[in-house]
Design a protein around this motif. Structure first.
Motif, PDB file in Angstrom:
ATOM      1  N   TYR A   8       9.582 -19.890 -27.233  1.00 34.47           N
ATOM      2  CA  TYR A   8       9.401 -18.533 -27.234  1.00 34.47           C
ATOM      3  C   TYR A   8      10.128 -17.029 -26.902  1.00 34.47           C
ATOM      4  O   TYR A   8      11.847 -17.726 -26.576  1.00 34.47           O
ATOM      5  N   GLU A   9      10.628 -16.579 -27.644  1.00 31.60           N
ATOM      6  CA  GLU A   9      11.992 -15.465 -27.767  1.00 31.60           C
ATOM      7  C   GLU A   9      11.802 -14.544 -26.404  1.00 31.60           C
ATOM      8  O   GLU A   9      10.786 -14.596 -26.216  1.00 31.60           O
ATOM      9  N   LEU A  10      12.470 -14.759 -26.609  1.00 28.26           N
ATOM     10  CA  LEU A  10      13.078 -13.743 -24.735  1.00 28.26           C
ATOM     11  C   LEU A  10      12.790 -12.544 -24.947  1.00 28.26           C
ATOM     12  O   LEU A  10      12.960 -11.290 -25.783  1.00 28.26           O
ATOM     13  N   ARG A  11      11.660 -11.574 -24.435  1.00 33.21           N
ATOM     14  CA  ARG A  11      11.257 -10.320 -24.087  1.00 33.21           C
ATOM     15  C   ARG A  11      10.509  -9.990 -23.021  1.00 33.21           C
ATOM     16  O   ARG A  11      10.096 -10.957 -22.365  1.00 33.21           O
ATOM     17  N   GLU A  12      10.494  -8.649 -22.649  1.00 34.74           N
ATOM     18  CA  GLU A  12       9.520  -8.613 -21.936  1.00 34.74           C
ATOM     19  C   GLU A  12       8.128  -8.587 -21.575  1.00 34.74           C
ATOM     20  O   GLU A  12       7.729  -7.986 -22.222  1.00 34.74           O
ATOM     21  N   PRO A  13       7.792  -9.109 -20.049  1.00 33.29           N
ATOM     22  CA  PRO A  13       6.482  -9.025 -20.016  1.00 33.29           C
ATOM     23  C   PRO A  13       5.814  -7.141 -20.027  1.00 33.29           C
ATOM     24  O   PRO A  13       6.599  -6.000 -19.681  1.00 33.29           O
ATOM     25  N   THR A  14       4.736  -6.986 -21.011  1.00 34.90           N
ATOM     26  CA  THR A  14       3.918  -6.327 -20.958  1.00 34.90           C
ATOM     27  C   THR A  14       3.507  -5.435 -19.616  1.00 34.90           C
ATOM     28  O   THR A  14       3.129  -4.224 -20.056  1.00 34.90           O
ATOM     29  N   ARG A  15       3.180  -6.254 -18.139  1.00 36.30           N
ATOM     30  CA  ARG A  15       2.158  -6.120 -17.424  1.00 36.30           C
ATOM     31  C   ARG A  15       2.192  -7.545 -16.364  1.00 36.30           C
ATOM     32  O   ARG A  15       3.143  -8.471 -16.424  1.00 36.30           O
ATOM     33  N   GLU A  16       2.386  -7.252 -15.305  1.00 34.44           N
ATOM     34  CA  GLU A  16       2.397  -8.267 -13.774  1.00 34.44           C
ATOM     35  C   GLU A  16       0.518  -7.700 -13.646  1.00 34.44           C
ATOM     36  O   GLU A  16       0.424  -6.803 -13.290  1.00 34.44           O
ATOM     37  N   ILE A  17       0.470  -9.506 -13.036  1.00 33.93           N
ATOM     38  CA  ILE A  17      -0.847  -9.190 -12.293  1.00 33.93           C
ATOM     39  C   ILE A  17      -0.401 -10.283 -11.193  1.00 33.93           C
ATOM     40  O   ILE A  17       0.176 -10.850 -11.379  1.00 33.93           O
ATOM     41  N   GLU A  18      -0.199  -9.606 -10.182  1.00 36.08           N
ATOM     42  CA  GLU A  18      -0.528 -10.447  -8.689  1.00 36.08           C
ATOM     43  C   GLU A  18      -1.548 -11.361  -8.100  1.00 36.08           C
ATOM     44  O   GLU A  18      -2.383 -10.472  -8.906  1.00 36.08           O
ATOM     45  N   LEU A  19      -1.497 -12.287  -8.177  1.00 45.93           N
ATOM     46  CA  LEU A  19      -2.231 -13.701  -7.930  1.00 45.93           C
ATOM     47  C   LEU A  19      -2.140 -14.088  -6.032  1.00 45.93           C
ATOM     48  O   LEU A  19      -1.036 -14.532  -6.255  1.00 45.93           O
ATOM     49  N   ARG A  20      -2.959 -13.638  -5.706  1.00 48.98           N
ATOM     50  CA  ARG A  20      -2.470 -13.908  -3.639  1.00 48.98           C
ATOM     51  C   ARG A  20      -3.616 -15.112  -3.447  1.00 48.98           C
ATOM     52  O   ARG A  20      -4.633 -15.281  -4.088  1.00 48.98           O
ATOM     53  N   LEU A  21      -2.877 -16.634  -3.985  1.00 48.91           N
ATOM     54  CA  LEU A  21      -3.567 -17.860  -3.471  1.00 48.91           C
ATOM     55  C   LEU A  21      -4.125 -17.927  -1.380  1.00 48.91           C
ATOM     56  O   LEU A  21      -3.190 -18.016  -1.207  1.00 48.91           O
ATOM     57  N   THR A  22      -5.126 -17.367  -1.457  1.00 52.01           N
ATOM     58  CA  THR A  22      -5.745 -17.342  -0.265  1.00 52.01           C
ATOM     59  C   THR A  22      -6.666 -18.320  -0.254  1.00 52.01           C
ATOM     60  O   THR A  22      -7.442 -19.113  -0.755  1.00 52.01           O
ATOM     61  N   GLY A  23      -6.999 -18.323   2.060  1.00 50.28           N
ATOM     62  CA  GLY A  23      -8.152 -19.929   1.681  1.00 50.28           C
ATOM     63  C   GLY A  23      -7.811 -19.409   3.577  1.00 50.28           C
ATOM     64  O   GLY A  23      -6.937 -19.054   4.375  1.00 50.28           O
ATOM     65  N   ASN A  24      -8.553 -20.721   3.934  1.00 50.67           N
ATOM     66  CA  ASN A  24      -8.229 -20.742   5.462  1.00 50.67           C
ATOM     67  C   ASN A  24      -9.499 -23.014   5.336  1.00 50.67           C
ATOM     68  O   ASN A  24     -10.271 -23.547   5.246  1.00 50.67           O
ATOM     69  N   MET A  25      -8.174 -23.313   5.702  1.00 52.06           N
ATOM     70  CA  MET A  25      -8.335 -24.591   6.133  1.00 52.06           C
ATOM     71  C   MET A  25      -9.305 -25.228   7.196  1.00 52.06           C
ATOM     72  O   MET A  25      -9.840 -26.034   7.130  1.00 52.06           O
ATOM     73  N   GLU A  26      -9.617 -24.756   8.186  1.00 54.47           N
ATOM     74  CA  GLU A  26     -10.627 -25.287   9.269  1.00 54.47           C
ATOM     75  C   GLU A  26     -11.505 -25.051   8.513  1.00 54.47           C
ATOM     76  O   GLU A  26     -12.787 -25.714   8.998  1.00 54.47           O
ATOM     77  N   ARG A  27     -12.158 -23.496   7.535  1.00 53.60           N
ATOM     78  CA  ARG A  27     -13.364 -23.939   7.160  1.00 53.60           C
ATOM     79  C   ARG A  27     -13.312 -24.262   5.352  1.00 53.60           C
ATOM     80  O   ARG A  27     -14.705 -24.103   4.831  1.00 53.60           O
ATOM     81  N   TYR A  28     -12.592 -23.793   5.102  1.00 52.27           N
ATOM     82  CA  TYR A  28     -12.498 -24.950   3.783  1.00 52.27           C
ATOM     83  C   TYR A  28     -12.644 -24.605   3.024  1.00 52.27           C
ATOM     84  O   TYR A  28     -13.703 -24.543   2.131  1.00 52.27           O
TER      85      TYR A  28
END
Length: 149
Positions: A8-28
């Motif tokens: 792909y051509e190098l270009r700036e992103p139009t926006r950023e989306i933050e995705l926090r990967l969350t969870g609890n191993m004990e409660r699965y």
């Protein structure tokens, strides 16, 4: 890691989306931004934009994140030589950036590639709006249960 040829051509992103990967191993329990798939709104993208995803892994497990239908450009600081991948591995307690050229209209699955994490809620539907012939857009069909059809 480095791309052999820039895709792909190098270009700036139009926006950023933050995705926090969350969870609890004990409660699965696994989620994105603390919300399981069945309670989440889809991620809406516009055809032709470049989106930067920021993954923040708040868990103690690796999550290989996979976006159907489009390539993921892993930001390793190599500019146009950043590698292109289908799945981006996010190690425990780390932040990883990837960019996506939104070049396929339709509805797509975006999930942790550990199927039991996806089934437990670390899954999102992505809707790409617009694009060529958007009335007959391709689809990586997403069922109501969150799996691929």
């Amino acid at each position: 890691m480095k791309a052999q040829d820039p895709r792909y051509e190098l270009r700036e992103p139009t926006r950023e989306i933050e995705l926090r990967l969350t969870g609890n191993m004990e409660r699965y329990m696994w989620s994105i931004n603390g919300v399981k798939y069945e309670d989440a709104d889809p991620i809406r993208l516009k055809y032709g934009e470049r989106v930067r995803f920021k993954f923040v892994n708040e868990t103690m497990m690796t999550h290989p994140m996979h976006l159907h239908g489009m390539w993921s450009i892993l930001d390793v600081g190599a500019g146009q030589w950043n590698p292109i991948k289908h799945t981006v591995s996010v190690q425990p307690g780390t932040t990883v950036y990837m960019e996506t050229e939104v070049d396929e209209p339709g509805q797509w699955a975006f999930h942790c590639h550990l199927s039991y994490h996806a089934a437990a809620g670390m899954f999102r539907k992505v809707i790409v709006e617009g694009g060529p012939d958007s009335t007959q857009a391709k689809t990586g069909v997403v069922t109501e249960e969150g799996g691929d059809a």
